[in-house]
Design a protein around this motif. Structure first.
Motif, PDB file in Angstrom:
ATOM      1  N   ALA A 151       0.828  -1.259   0.074  1.00 56.64           N
ATOM      2  CA  ALA A 151       0.099  -0.184   0.055  1.00 56.64           C
ATOM      3  C   ALA A 151       0.824   1.075  -0.100  1.00 56.64           C
ATOM      4  O   ALA A 151       0.479   2.198  -0.419  1.00 56.64           O
ATOM      5  N   ALA A 152       2.017   1.240   0.611  1.00 56.04           N
ATOM      6  CA  ALA A 152       2.875   2.253   0.620  1.00 56.04           C
ATOM      7  C   ALA A 152       3.521   2.571  -0.898  1.00 56.04           C
ATOM      8  O   ALA A 152       3.570   3.894  -1.300  1.00 56.04           O
ATOM      9  N   ARG A 153       3.822   1.736  -1.551  1.00 55.82           N
ATOM     10  CA  ARG A 153       4.066   1.753  -2.963  1.00 55.82           C
ATOM     11  C   ARG A 153       2.950   2.481  -3.880  1.00 55.82           C
ATOM     12  O   ARG A 153       3.098   3.497  -4.745  1.00 55.82           O
ATOM     13  N   LYS A 154       1.772   1.847  -3.507  1.00 54.70           N
ATOM     14  CA  LYS A 154       0.476   2.431  -4.233  1.00 54.70           C
ATOM     15  C   LYS A 154       0.400   3.947  -3.879  1.00 54.70           C
ATOM     16  O   LYS A 154      -0.053   4.657  -4.693  1.00 54.70           O
ATOM     17  N   TRP A 155       0.558   4.261  -2.499  1.00 55.61           N
ATOM     18  CA  TRP A 155       0.395   5.660  -2.097  1.00 55.61           C
ATOM     19  C   TRP A 155       1.368   6.416  -2.619  1.00 55.61           C
ATOM     20  O   TRP A 155       1.188   7.635  -3.468  1.00 55.61           O
ATOM     21  N   ALA A 156       2.669   6.008  -2.962  1.00 57.97           N
ATOM     22  CA  ALA A 156       3.804   6.980  -3.689  1.00 57.97           C
ATOM     23  C   ALA A 156       3.424   6.923  -4.762  1.00 57.97           C
ATOM     24  O   ALA A 156       3.535   8.251  -5.657  1.00 57.97           O
ATOM     25  N   LYS A 157       2.631   6.091  -5.806  1.00 63.38           N
ATOM     26  CA  LYS A 157       2.340   6.137  -7.166  1.00 63.38           C
ATOM     27  C   LYS A 157       1.311   7.287  -7.117  1.00 63.38           C
ATOM     28  O   LYS A 157       1.188   8.153  -8.014  1.00 63.38           O
ATOM     29  N   GLU A 158       0.148   7.151  -6.262  1.00 60.63           N
ATOM     30  CA  GLU A 158      -0.835   8.034  -6.275  1.00 60.63           C
ATOM     31  C   GLU A 158      -0.281   9.509  -6.260  1.00 60.63           C
ATOM     32  O   GLU A 158      -0.790  10.631  -6.774  1.00 60.63           O
ATOM     33  N   ARG A 159       0.716   9.646  -5.294  1.00 60.32           N
ATOM     34  CA  ARG A 159       1.039  11.070  -4.946  1.00 60.32           C
ATOM     35  C   ARG A 159       1.868  11.466  -6.234  1.00 60.32           C
ATOM     36  O   ARG A 159       1.925  12.845  -6.507  1.00 60.32           O
ATOM     37  N   THR A 160       2.745  10.805  -6.986  1.00 52.60           N
ATOM     38  CA  THR A 160       3.228  11.097  -8.076  1.00 52.60           C
ATOM     39  C   THR A 160       2.309  11.375  -9.144  1.00 52.60           C
ATOM     40  O   THR A 160       2.669  12.321  -9.950  1.00 52.60           O
ATOM     41  N   ASN A 161       1.375  10.723  -9.228  1.00 50.97           N
ATOM     42  CA  ASN A 161       0.108  10.961 -10.368  1.00 50.97           C
ATOM     43  C   ASN A 161      -0.370  12.601 -10.211  1.00 50.97           C
ATOM     44  O   ASN A 161      -0.708  13.262 -10.864  1.00 50.97           O
ATOM     45  N   ARG A 162      -0.554  12.567  -8.679  1.00 51.76           N
ATOM     46  CA  ARG A 162      -1.057  14.110  -8.339  1.00 51.76           C
ATOM     47  C   ARG A 162      -0.212  15.228  -8.723  1.00 51.76           C
ATOM     48  O   ARG A 162      -0.642  16.010  -9.347  1.00 51.76           O
ATOM     49  N   ALA A 163       0.960  14.996  -8.443  1.00 53.47           N
ATOM     50  CA  ALA A 163       1.968  15.952  -8.722  1.00 53.47           C
ATOM     51  C   ALA A 163       1.740  16.141 -10.545  1.00 53.47           C
ATOM     52  O   ALA A 163       2.074  17.421 -10.844  1.00 53.47           O
ATOM     53  N   ILE A 164       2.115  14.981 -11.312  1.00 54.90           N
ATOM     54  CA  ILE A 164       2.166  14.984 -12.694  1.00 54.90           C
ATOM     55  C   ILE A 164       0.782  15.745 -13.394  1.00 54.90           C
ATOM     56  O   ILE A 164       0.785  16.497 -13.965  1.00 54.90           O
ATOM     57  N   ASP A 165      -0.348  15.271 -12.727  1.00 58.04           N
ATOM     58  CA  ASP A 165      -1.627  15.795 -13.053  1.00 58.04           C
ATOM     59  C   ASP A 165      -1.860  17.164 -12.724  1.00 58.04           C
ATOM     60  O   ASP A 165      -2.446  18.035 -13.407  1.00 58.04           O
ATOM     61  N   SER A 166      -1.246  17.793 -11.760  1.00 55.77           N
ATOM     62  CA  SER A 166      -1.166  19.189 -11.163  1.00 55.77           C
ATOM     63  C   SER A 166      -0.673  20.324 -12.359  1.00 55.77           C
ATOM     64  O   SER A 166      -1.347  21.212 -12.627  1.00 55.77           O
ATOM     65  N   ILE A 167       0.277  19.864 -13.193  1.00 50.93           N
ATOM     66  CA  ILE A 167       0.780  20.553 -14.141  1.00 50.93           C
ATOM     67  C   ILE A 167       0.570  19.929 -15.557  1.00 50.93           C
ATOM     68  O   ILE A 167       1.557  20.533 -16.495  1.00 50.93           O
ATOM     69  N   SER A 168      -0.481  19.259 -15.700  1.00 45.15           N
ATOM     70  CA  SER A 168      -0.744  18.494 -16.956  1.00 45.15           C
ATOM     71  C   SER A 168      -0.945  19.728 -18.052  1.00 45.15           C
ATOM     72  O   SER A 168      -1.027  19.303 -19.179  1.00 45.15           O
ATOM     73  N   TYR A 169      -1.684  20.788 -17.650  1.00 48.80           N
ATOM     74  CA  TYR A 169      -2.090  21.667 -18.556  1.00 48.80           C
ATOM     75  C   TYR A 169      -0.926  22.501 -19.120  1.00 48.80           C
ATOM     76  O   TYR A 169      -0.952  23.186 -20.053  1.00 48.80           O
ATOM     77  N   MET A 170       0.131  22.232 -18.660  1.00 48.38           N
ATOM     78  CA  MET A 170       1.562  23.168 -19.241  1.00 48.38           C
ATOM     79  C   MET A 170       1.820  22.533 -20.334  1.00 48.38           C
ATOM     80  O   MET A 170       2.441  21.235 -20.203  1.00 48.38           O
ATOM     81  N   THR A 171       2.154  22.995 -21.262  1.00 51.89           N
ATOM     82  CA  THR A 171       2.768  22.541 -22.555  1.00 51.89           C
ATOM     83  C   THR A 171       4.248  22.793 -22.649  1.00 51.89           C
ATOM     84  O   THR A 171       4.722  22.229 -23.509  1.00 51.89           O
ATOM     85  N   SER A 172       5.072  23.601 -21.864  1.00 58.18           N
ATOM     86  CA  SER A 172       6.318  23.710 -22.296  1.00 58.18           C
ATOM     87  C   SER A 172       7.269  22.393 -22.118  1.00 58.18           C
ATOM     88  O   SER A 172       6.894  21.648 -21.100  1.00 58.18           O
ATOM     89  N   PRO A 173       8.463  22.464 -22.918  1.00 58.03           N
ATOM     90  CA  PRO A 173       9.218  21.076 -22.544  1.00 58.03           C
ATOM     91  C   PRO A 173       9.917  21.099 -21.110  1.00 58.03           C
ATOM     92  O   PRO A 173       9.743  20.025 -20.627  1.00 58.03           O
ATOM     93  N   ALA A 174       9.858  22.367 -20.529  1.00 54.90           N
ATOM     94  CA  ALA A 174      10.301  22.069 -19.251  1.00 54.90           C
ATOM     95  C   ALA A 174       9.267  21.683 -18.194  1.00 54.90           C
ATOM     96  O   ALA A 174       9.829  20.793 -17.294  1.00 54.90           O
ATOM     97  N   ALA A 175       8.093  21.866 -18.368  1.00 54.52           N
ATOM     98  CA  ALA A 175       6.871  21.264 -17.543  1.00 54.52           C
ATOM     99  C   ALA A 175       6.796  19.745 -18.039  1.00 54.52           C
ATOM    100  O   ALA A 175       6.578  18.936 -17.183  1.00 54.52           O
ATOM    101  N   GLU A 176       7.157  19.367 -19.132  1.00 60.65           N
ATOM    102  CA  GLU A 176       7.230  17.899 -19.462  1.00 60.65           C
ATOM    103  C   GLU A 176       8.276  17.192 -18.736  1.00 60.65           C
ATOM    104  O   GLU A 176       8.281  16.038 -18.279  1.00 60.65           O
ATOM    105  N   THR A 177       9.627  18.078 -18.675  1.00 59.16           N
ATOM    106  CA  THR A 177      10.638  17.301 -17.898  1.00 59.16           C
ATOM    107  C   THR A 177      10.331  17.576 -16.442  1.00 59.16           C
ATOM    108  O   THR A 177      10.930  16.354 -15.661  1.00 59.16           O
ATOM    109  N   LEU A 178       9.575  18.241 -15.883  1.00 57.79           N
ATOM    110  CA  LEU A 178       9.143  18.327 -14.349  1.00 57.79           C
ATOM    111  C   LEU A 178       8.155  16.722 -14.105  1.00 57.79           C
ATOM    112  O   LEU A 178       8.286  16.268 -13.435  1.00 57.79           O
TER     113      LEU A 178
END
Ligand code: FPP
Ligand code: MG
Length: 290
Positions: free
Chosen positions: A251-278
């Motif tokens: 469940a800790a692995r799953k939790w880390a994955k969920e938090r990673t996805n939240r991080a990614i999703d929060s900037i998913s509307y940004m289209t610059s290459p730097a946002a993609e690198t984040l």
């Protein structure tokens, strides 16, 4: 994109070397600071700073002084965290810890000095007075009672006690996430980001920090001293407040994955290459446990 991460790391390390040689002096105290600062870290926080700035139209090189300040604060926290009174660790980044190499008194003072060197790094940067003031205010808020140091205190106080998921999340938010959030904030502030971008990047930093600390705690169980450059298996021994302890490994692995996805999703509307690198950075960190 992954090459961008390597390039940013080199850019930061070149700056770090040049800055330290400019400030060179023969004091043993300074040598202890440089020893820990120049040891082979991942430089995640300065990289986040550069990418956060670039993702909203700023120049990554403008963030180097702020990145140095944050890396100095991070290094202070590692030196003090390793001290006998706290985690009593002898290896860090594959090298003897600061107190192991220079003695406890020097390590305490080196950690202290790094806080003030961080303030100086902001003061001498080419930022406007408004930006300097905002960065210094954010450092005070996020690294002291509003974050890093209080989080470390709560982490120590929780050792050996029964804790809930909520307790652990609160400790992670302070001791780890706030510095990631500070890096994202500082990059956005230097670039003059809009309110929406600022909010999203700070959220990215916060969620990435939660994922990062969970991953770090998983690796303390699943990895080796050789691979991590520091002792492993210490959290269970000291009954530390970790996600693995409150959730179990899967469940800790799953939790880390969920938090990673939240991080990614929060900037998913940004289209610059730097946002993609984040977004790539978040996936790369999760890749450490998969
Ligand atoms: C490793 O970062 C750092 C953490 C996992 C954060 C843990 C938090 C503390 C040690 C808080 C200490 C605070 C005080 C005030 C003593 P990293 O993997 O990026 O390390 P690296 O820079 O060596 O790569
Ligand atoms: Mg430790």
């Amino acid at each position: 994109m992954l090459r961008d991460l390597d390039n940013k790391k080199s850019q930061f390390e070149d700056f770090l070397k040049a800055y330290l040689s400019d400030h060179d002096n023969r004091s043993g105290l300074y040598r202890a600071c440089v020893y820990s600062l120049a040891s082979p870290g991942k430089r995640i926080r300065p990289i986040i700073l550069m990418l956060s700035c670039e993702s909203v139209g700023g120049q990554p090189e403008d963030t180097l002084h702020a990145g140095l300040a944050i890396e100095m604060i991070h290094t202070f926290s590692l030196i003090h965290d390793d001290l006998p009174a706290i985690d009593n660790d002898n290896m860090r980044r594959g090298m003897p810890t600061c107190h192991n190499k220079f003695g406890e008194a020097t390590a305490i003072l080196a950690g202290d000095s790094l806080i003030f060197l961080a303030i100086e790094a902001i003061a001498v940067a080419g930022y406007t007075p408004d930006i300097k003031l905002d960065l210094l205010g954010a450092i005070g808020d996020m690294c002291g009672m509003g974050g890093l140091v209080l989080g470390e205190y709560e982490d120590i106080m929780a050792e050996g006690k029964d804790v809930t998921l909520n307790d652990v999340e609160n400790i992670y938010l302070k001791k780890t996430s706030r510095l990631f959030e500070l890096a994202a904030y500082a990059g956005a502030r230097i670039a003059g980001a809009s309110d929406r971008d600022m909010f999203s990047l700070r959220y990215y930093g916060r969620e990435l920090g939660l994922a990062f600390q969970t991953i770090d705690d998983i690796l303390d169980i699943t990895s080796t001293e050789d691979a991590l450059g520091k002792a492993v298996g210490r959290d269970v021994l000291k009954k530390k407040a970790t996600m693995v302890r409150v959730l179990g490994m899967d469940a800790a692995r799953k939790w880390a994955k969920e938090r990673t996805n939240r991080a990614i999703d929060s900037i998913s509307y940004m289209t610059s290459p730097a946002a993609e690198t984040l977004r790539e950075l978040a996936k790369k960190l999760l890749g450490r446990i998969s």
